[in-house]
Scaffold this motif. Structure first.
Motif, PDB file in Angstrom:
ATOM      1  N   UNK A 203       0.790  -1.257   0.096  1.00  0.00           N
ATOM      2  CA  UNK A 203      -0.105  -0.127  -0.079  1.00  0.00           C
ATOM      3  C   UNK A 203       0.831   1.246   0.071  1.00  0.00           C
ATOM      4  N   UNK A 204       1.954   0.975   0.082  1.00  0.00           N
ATOM      5  CA  UNK A 204       2.993   2.357   0.096  1.00  0.00           C
ATOM      6  C   UNK A 204       4.141   2.149  -1.010  1.00  0.00           C
ATOM      7  N   UNK A 205       3.541   1.442  -1.994  1.00  0.00           N
ATOM      8  CA  UNK A 205       4.232   1.535  -3.405  1.00  0.00           C
ATOM      9  C   UNK A 205       3.584   1.716  -4.478  1.00  0.00           C
ATOM     10  N   UNK A 206       4.036   2.192  -5.309  1.00  0.00           N
ATOM     11  CA  UNK A 206       3.510   2.672  -6.544  1.00  0.00           C
ATOM     12  C   UNK A 206       4.389   2.378  -7.813  1.00  0.00           C
ATOM     13  N   UNK A 207       3.712   2.277  -9.114  1.00  0.00           N
ATOM     14  CA  UNK A 207       4.148   1.955 -10.132  1.00  0.00           C
ATOM     15  C   UNK A 207       3.387   1.935 -11.372  1.00  0.00           C
ATOM     16  N   UNK A 208       3.628   1.467 -12.567  1.00  0.00           N
ATOM     17  CA  UNK A 208       2.728   1.357 -13.616  1.00  0.00           C
ATOM     18  C   UNK A 208       2.192   0.102 -13.654  1.00  0.00           C
ATOM     19  N   UNK A 209       0.837  -0.057 -13.397  1.00  0.00           N
ATOM     20  CA  UNK A 209       0.174  -1.239 -13.624  1.00  0.00           C
ATOM     21  C   UNK A 209       0.103  -1.704 -14.987  1.00  0.00           C
ATOM     22  N   UNK A 210       0.273  -2.898 -15.232  1.00  0.00           N
ATOM     23  CA  UNK A 210       0.326  -4.107 -14.329  1.00  0.00           C
ATOM     24  C   UNK A 210       1.903  -4.587 -13.856  1.00  0.00           C
ATOM     25  N   UNK A 211       2.839  -3.821 -14.413  1.00  0.00           N
ATOM     26  CA  UNK A 211       4.145  -3.997 -14.022  1.00  0.00           C
ATOM     27  C   UNK A 211       4.439  -4.036 -12.609  1.00  0.00           C
TER      28      UNK A 211
END
Length: 78
Positions: A48-56
């Motif tokens: 929940x404290x991470x992010x990036x390009x979905x679906x990668x």
């Protein structure tokens, strides 16, 4: 890979478990977690404290969970 930073390495070299959060789960977080396991340290990633390009980023979290460490949705420090 945060382990390339000498300050990061010097602060965390004696730990047996590290909790990670960050951007670009599919790059920075995944590479740092991979290097963490090579140092015999248990990585825990707070999804929940991470992010990036979905679906990668989702694939990176699945890779971390299945190969390198634990993925959790919430972290409570004691």
């Amino acid at each position: 890979d945060a382990w390339m930073n000498k300050t990061f390495e010097s602060l965390l070299r004696d730990k047996d478990e590290i909790v990670f959060a960050g951007m670009w789960t599919e790059a920075c977080v995944l590479n740092t977690v991979r290097s963490t396991t090579y140092r015999n340290v248990k990585p825990v990633v707070c999804k929940d404290a991470c992010g990036g390009h979905f679906p990668h980023s989702l694939l990176a979290l699945c890779t971390i969970q299945s190969i390198f460490g634990s993925v959790v949705s919430k972290v409570t420090f004691r």
